[in-house]
Design a protein around this motif. Structure first.
Motif, PDB file in Angstrom:
ATOM      1  N   ASP A 153      37.706  37.222  23.437  1.00  0.00           N
ATOM      2  CA  ASP A 153      37.829  38.599  23.900  1.00  0.00           C
ATOM      3  C   ASP A 153      38.888  39.298  23.058  1.00  0.00           C
ATOM      4  O   ASP A 153      40.072  38.962  23.132  1.00  0.00           O
ATOM      5  CB  ASP A 153      38.221  38.647  25.385  1.00  0.00           C
ATOM      6  N   ASN A 154      38.450  40.263  22.250  1.00  0.00           N
ATOM      7  CA  ASN A 154      39.359  41.008  21.378  1.00  0.00           C
ATOM      8  C   ASN A 154      40.239  40.083  20.545  1.00  0.00           C
ATOM      9  O   ASN A 154      41.442  40.284  20.400  1.00  0.00           O
ATOM     10  CB  ASN A 154      40.230  41.963  22.199  1.00  0.00           C
ATOM     11  N   GLY A 155      39.656  39.030  20.005  1.00  0.00           N
ATOM     12  CA  GLY A 155      40.360  38.155  19.083  1.00  0.00           C
ATOM     13  C   GLY A 155      41.106  37.004  19.722  1.00  0.00           C
ATOM     14  O   GLY A 155      41.633  36.151  19.011  1.00  0.00           O
ATOM     15  N   LEU A 156      41.195  36.940  21.045  1.00  0.00           N
ATOM     16  CA  LEU A 156      41.876  35.847  21.735  1.00  0.00           C
ATOM     17  C   LEU A 156      40.867  35.055  22.553  1.00  0.00           C
ATOM     18  O   LEU A 156      39.901  35.606  23.073  1.00  0.00           O
ATOM     19  CB  LEU A 156      42.988  36.382  22.647  1.00  0.00           C
ATOM     20  N   ARG A 157      41.117  33.750  22.678  1.00  0.00           N
ATOM     21  CA  ARG A 157      40.207  32.867  23.394  1.00  0.00           C
ATOM     22  C   ARG A 157      40.581  32.803  24.873  1.00  0.00           C
ATOM     23  O   ARG A 157      41.732  32.570  25.241  1.00  0.00           O
ATOM     24  CB  ARG A 157      40.273  31.470  22.800  1.00  0.00           C
ATOM     25  N   VAL A 158      39.602  33.011  25.723  1.00  0.00           N
ATOM     26  CA  VAL A 158      39.807  32.911  27.170  1.00  0.00           C
ATOM     27  C   VAL A 158      39.867  31.435  27.561  1.00  0.00           C
ATOM     28  O   VAL A 158      39.012  30.646  27.164  1.00  0.00           O
ATOM     29  CB  VAL A 158      38.674  33.623  27.931  1.00  0.00           C
ATOM     30  N   ILE A 159      40.896  31.081  28.332  1.00  0.00           N
ATOM     31  CA  ILE A 159      41.043  29.714  28.844  1.00  0.00           C
ATOM     32  C   ILE A 159      40.648  29.735  30.311  1.00  0.00           C
ATOM     33  O   ILE A 159      41.304  30.380  31.142  1.00  0.00           O
ATOM     34  CB  ILE A 159      42.481  29.198  28.673  1.00  0.00           C
ATOM     35  N   GLU A 160      39.575  29.037  30.639  1.00  0.00           N
ATOM     36  CA  GLU A 160      39.030  29.094  32.001  1.00  0.00           C
ATOM     37  C   GLU A 160      39.624  28.040  32.919  1.00  0.00           C
ATOM     38  O   GLU A 160      39.486  28.149  34.136  1.00  0.00           O
ATOM     39  CB  GLU A 160      37.513  28.951  31.944  1.00  0.00           C
ATOM     40  N   GLY A 161      40.235  27.012  32.386  1.00  0.00           N
ATOM     41  CA  GLY A 161      40.811  25.974  33.241  1.00  0.00           C
ATOM     42  C   GLY A 161      41.762  25.090  32.455  1.00  0.00           C
ATOM     43  O   GLY A 161      41.642  24.922  31.248  1.00  0.00           O
ATOM     44  N   GLY A 162      42.772  24.490  33.180  1.00  0.00           N
ATOM     45  CA  GLY A 162      43.706  23.566  32.557  1.00  0.00           C
ATOM     46  C   GLY A 162      44.993  24.198  32.085  1.00  0.00           C
ATOM     47  O   GLY A 162      45.847  23.503  31.520  1.00  0.00           O
ATOM     48  N   LEU A 163      45.190  25.492  32.283  1.00  0.00           N
ATOM     49  CA  LEU A 163      46.381  26.186  31.798  1.00  0.00           C
ATOM     50  C   LEU A 163      46.926  27.087  32.896  1.00  0.00           C
ATOM     51  O   LEU A 163      46.164  27.676  33.668  1.00  0.00           O
ATOM     52  CB  LEU A 163      46.039  27.024  30.561  1.00  0.00           C
ATOM     53  N   LYS A 164      48.277  27.160  32.951  1.00  0.00           N
ATOM     54  CA  LYS A 164      48.945  28.010  33.936  1.00  0.00           C
ATOM     55  C   LYS A 164      49.606  29.192  33.234  1.00  0.00           C
ATOM     56  O   LYS A 164      49.945  29.116  32.054  1.00  0.00           O
ATOM     57  CB  LYS A 164      49.988  27.201  34.714  1.00  0.00           C
ATOM     58  N   PRO A 165      49.845  30.276  33.977  1.00  0.00           N
ATOM     59  CA  PRO A 165      50.408  31.470  33.332  1.00  0.00           C
ATOM     60  C   PRO A 165      51.783  31.247  32.716  1.00  0.00           C
ATOM     61  O   PRO A 165      52.137  31.932  31.745  1.00  0.00           O
ATOM     62  CB  PRO A 165      50.465  32.490  34.485  1.00  0.00           C
TER      63      PRO A 165
END
Length: 397
Positions: free
Chosen positions: A352-364
């Motif tokens: 999305d606009n050059g960045l990869r969406v992480i759907e799981g396994g990562l916290k803010p």
């Protein structure tokens, strides 16, 4: 006395030798101790790596596919009457408006037939008028008992025959008008006409309709593509959650991009969704309708398609370069509170606009290693340098 004096200096010399040996030993120990201090191992400092927390923002979810453009109208122009081609009234490959005359097929013969039919119709009208007048006269005479009923019956039959003859003449006139109209081939809609397939003076429409050219409508244009079963289930679940009907789905916007274009500059709407899935491919046929007033999209183009179907408010995004992969899948290197590197398995989404969406396994609040990945391994202490994830340019894919 002399012997006693000789023994005393010898004793003194031995003492000095003992002292010298002791001093030499002490010096050797000191030298060795100094060597041991110089060769002691000193651990290198932890490597410096750039870390950043993931970007958190709203992200639109898309169904992405590939498809082909197709004209909404494409018609073969044919000769529907027999005759010699008299003229070609357009330039090959030009855009024409609806009703523009394109070909002329020997109209004189059909104009004469029309005149003949119109004359016959006029004669039939005169005969009917005379028959109606005679009928009215016979009715009046019968009422006065001046003539027999048989005479009235004959007059009635003559009137009915005249009416039938007029109707036939009118039909013949209409057929002649239609055939005469077929001598002028016109554009049935706005579009681009292909190169002509016949030449002036050629006899056309002899045994069957002869194709003269093809006209293709360019604006708007259809985009045909397919959606796999998994995406169909996701879209239906989202539509059910939002209370959308099948009619609402057809109003979903679609975005189109050519292979040489960046992003998806062309926008349209869904136009058709097939009622059933193709069992052999496991896909659903879908069609979009895209405005094409500049005629940039030509029928037959291979295009990229995406359809937005939902929006996630607080998605997590990282640079694609921060991702690694192994046999277990995709992962990120994360620095924990002790400044130790951890390998975190993640589930990735779209770009999305050059960045990869992480759907799981990562916290803010995770600190993701964004630079210096080759200098660190999981379990290693590092010196994290806090940075901020920039906004790359939008991907063309």
């Amino acid at each position: 006395m002399i012997c006693a004096n000789l023994a005393r200096p010898a004793h003194r010399n031995g003492a000095w030798r003992q002292i010298g040996r002791t001093l030499a030993a002490v010096a050797a120990v000191a030298v060795l101790a100094g060597c041991e201090e110089k060769n002691a191992f000193v651990a290198p400092p932890p490597p410096k790596v750039d870390v950043a927390t993931p970007v958190q923002r709203a992200v639109t979810r898309y169904v992405e596919a590939t498809g082909n453009t197709a004209p909404i109208k494409s018609v073969d122009l044919v000769a529907r009457v027999q005759g010699f081609l008299q003229s070609i009234d357009y330039t090959d490959g030009t855009f024409v408006k609806q009703g523009t005359q394109l070909f002329t097929i020997e109209p004189e013969t059909y104009k004469l037939k029309l005149d003949q039919a119109q004359a016959a119709e006029a004669g039939a009208q005169a005969s009917l008028k005379q028959a109606e007048t005679d009928f009215k006269r016979q009715v009046d005479l019968v009422q006065r008992q001046a003539v027999s009923q048989a005479t009235l019956d004959t007059s009635t039959a003559n009137r009915d025959n005249a009416q039938a003859t007029l109707q036939q003449a009118q039909a013949n006139t209409r057929i002649a008008e239609v055939n005469y109209g077929y001598t002028k081939v016109v554009a049935p809609f706005d579009g681009i006409v292909s190169a002509h397939m016949v030449s002036i003076g050629e006899l056309v429409g002899v045994s069957s309709p002869t194709q003269l050219a093809t006209i293709v409508a360019m604006d708007p244009i259809w985009v045909n593509f397919t959606v796999n079963e998994q995406d169909v289930l996701r879209i239906r679940a989202e539509a059910q959650r939002r209370g959308l009907t099948a009619a609402d789905l057809k109003q979903f916007p679609i975005e189109i991009g050519l292979q040489t274009e960046t992003g998806y500059p062309h926008e349209g709407k869904l136009d058709y969704v097939a009622p059933t899935l193709n069992q052999s491919t496991g896909t659903l046929a879908v069609r979009g309708l895209v405005p094409n007033d500049t005629r940039v999209l030509l029928p037959g183009y291979f295009v990229r398609v995406r359809v937005p179907f939902t929006q996630e408010k607080d998605a997590l995004l990282v640079p694609d370069t921060a991702l690694g992969s192994d046999q277990g899948g995709r992962y990120l290197l994360v620095v924990n509170g002790d400044n130790t590197v951890e390998q975190r398995k993640v589930q990735i989404g779209p770009v999305d606009n050059g960045l990869r969406v992480i759907e799981g396994g990562l916290k803010p609040d995770d600190r993701v290693v964004t630079a210096g990945l080759l200098r660190v391994i999981p379990g290693q202490k590092v010196d994290p340098q806090v940075t901020k994830i920039g906004q790359p340019q939008a991907s063309a894919k």
